[in-house]
Design a protein around this motif. Structure first.
Motif, PDB file in Angstrom:
ATOM      1  N   ARG A  45       1.517   0.094  -5.573  1.00 43.56           N
ATOM      2  CA  ARG A  45       1.815   0.971  -4.444  1.00 43.56           C
ATOM      3  C   ARG A  45       2.289   2.329  -4.931  1.00 43.56           C
ATOM      4  O   ARG A  45       3.130   2.439  -5.822  1.00 43.56           O
ATOM      5  CB  ARG A  45       2.879   0.323  -3.565  1.00 43.56           C
ATOM      6  N   SER A  51       5.213   2.605   4.331  1.00 48.25           N
ATOM      7  CA  SER A  51       4.867   1.186   4.437  1.00 48.25           C
ATOM      8  C   SER A  51       3.664   0.962   5.341  1.00 48.25           C
ATOM      9  O   SER A  51       2.766   0.169   5.023  1.00 48.25           O
ATOM     10  CB  SER A  51       6.065   0.389   4.956  1.00 48.25           C
ATOM     11  N   TRP A  54       0.515   2.011   3.574  1.00 52.26           N
ATOM     12  CA  TRP A  54       0.215   1.067   2.495  1.00 52.26           C
ATOM     13  C   TRP A  54      -0.400  -0.213   3.034  1.00 52.26           C
ATOM     14  O   TRP A  54      -1.414  -0.689   2.537  1.00 52.26           O
ATOM     15  CB  TRP A  54       1.491   0.783   1.712  1.00 52.26           C
ATOM     16  N   VAL A  58      -4.121  -1.575   2.240  1.00 61.91           N
ATOM     17  CA  VAL A  58      -4.289  -2.872   1.583  1.00 61.91           C
ATOM     18  C   VAL A  58      -5.213  -3.763   2.406  1.00 61.91           C
ATOM     19  O   VAL A  58      -6.127  -4.407   1.868  1.00 61.91           O
ATOM     20  CB  VAL A  58      -2.921  -3.554   1.371  1.00 61.91           C
ATOM     21  N   PRO A 163      -5.421   3.919  -2.412  1.00 63.67           N
ATOM     22  CA  PRO A 163      -4.484   4.925  -1.925  1.00 63.67           C
ATOM     23  C   PRO A 163      -4.782   6.285  -2.565  1.00 63.67           C
ATOM     24  O   PRO A 163      -5.057   6.385  -3.753  1.00 63.67           O
ATOM     25  CB  PRO A 163      -3.123   4.384  -2.376  1.00 63.67           C
TER      26      PRO A 163
END
Length: 372
Positions: A45, A51, A54, A58, A163
């Protein structure tokens, strides 16, 4: 934190780290359940990522990885497993014993080998597109070449969702370029991005053609097709505005293919990656020696063209001599002669039989004289 040898991660035991990047690390590992070696990619990460972002990335990455796991092609690295362990997403892939194509750039590699690698990568991309998967990160680092010359393309449908990738099309052009180029140095992926991808537009499979064209130019010429003297921003500006350099270190037919793949507009590129692959296959075939004879096969999904050297044909066994042919006129003549002789013989026998049954009347019986 990187993992150490003998450390366990889910059902995998780490042997050694093969590489690392901003998004995570790749390890050589052993699958304890199936007892085989794998390349284990563990995503990390970004500390600055929120959050929610992320978790969204994911989930998207895992969904794309599962789609990529359905690809089956000899030039695509197989995906064995995807999942999460302690909140860390991972991908277990086929372990390729070789090196990345990056190590061959600028080296004295025979032209025939470079052409064959480019053809294999085109096969892989065409097969992926036929299954609805667009790579979006085609570059030498994502191509592994085995010792036997077989090329394997990595990260189908995965790298585009990492990311930091260009996924937010509402960012300003300046902020996107800053994120991509950092302090002005050239970073890997933007150098291979199509203009529409750099601009954050919707992209399709034709974006992979552009990336393949950049990689093909670099493999053949040892340099990128666009200006790099202005740093990262200058490179992106060149991709968006400049025509590519002339590719003089390759067959003219391949140079034309690469030039078309590097067209600014997707509509000016090949209709499909399959069409591009077939064009490259023609160049490869023309560069091969004429003997022994070559044979061409169409394999899986009508995509992968395989040119294999055919063994020398064995000399055919001598054919048995044809049976002697008799003149039909002679046959008819012989038959007629036989029939004639048969009829003549029958008439002769009948005549003899009649003569023996009726002796002539003039014939007198013989006299018997007695002595006097």
């Amino acid at each position: 934190m990187p993992m150490s040898p003998a450390e366990s991660f889910d059902r995998y035991v780490i042997e050694e780290r093969l590489g690392e990047g901003a998004a995570g690390e790749v390890y050589r590992a052993v699958d304890t359940r199936l007892r085989r070696k794998v390349a284990l990619k563990v995503l990390r990460r970004d500390p600055e990522m929120e959050s929610e972002a992320w978790e969204r990335n994911v989930a998207r990455m895992l969904r794309e990885a599962r789609a990529a796991a359905g690809l089956t092609h000899p030039n695509i690295v197989a995906v064995y497993d995807v999942g999460e362990h302690d909140g860390v997403p991972f991908i277990a892939m086929e372990l390729v014993d070789g090196k990345t194509l990056r190590s061959s750039i600028g080296r004295d590699l025979p032209q025939s080998e470079r052409l064959e690698i480019l053809l294999q990568v085109a096969f892989a991309l065409a097969a992926a597109h036929a299954s609805g998967v667009v790579h979006r990160d085609v570059k030498p680092e994502n191509v592994m070449v085995r010792e036997d010359g077989v090329a394997k393309v990595l990260d189908f449908g995965i790298a585009r969702r990492l990311p930091g990738a260009l996924t937010n099309t509402q960012d300003s052009g300046v902020s996107r370029l800053s994120r991509l180029t950092g302090d002005g140095s050239i970073v890997g992926t933007p150098a291979y991005m199509s203009p529409e991808q750099l601009l954050g537009h919707e992209i399709d499979a034709r974006a992979d053609q552009f990336s393949w064209g950049v990689m093909a130019f670099e493999l053949m010429a040892g340099r990128l097709p666009f200006r790099t003297d202005g740093g990262g921003l200058g490179l992106v500006t060149s991709i968006l505005n400049d025509e590519p350099r002339e590719l003089s270190d390759a067959p003219e037919e391949l140079a034309a293919i690469v030039r078309r793949a590097l067209s600014k507009s997707p509509d000016e590129r090949f209709p499909s990656m399959e069409d591009l692959a077939e064009a490259v296959a023609g160049v490869v075939a023309s560069q091969l020696p004429p003997a022994p004879p070559m044979r061409k096969k169409m394999l899986s999904s009508g995509i992968r063209l395989v040119y294999a050297q055919a063994p020398e044909a064995a000399a055919p066994a001598p054919a048995p001599p044809p049976p002697a042919r008799t003149n039909p006129i002679l046959i008819v003549g012989a038959a007629a002669l036989a029939v004639g002789l048969f009829i003549g013989g029958v008439l002769f026998l009948l005549q003899r039989s009649q003569d023996g049954a009726a002796p002539p009347a003039s014939a007198a019986p013989a006299a018997t004289s007695a002595p006097r």
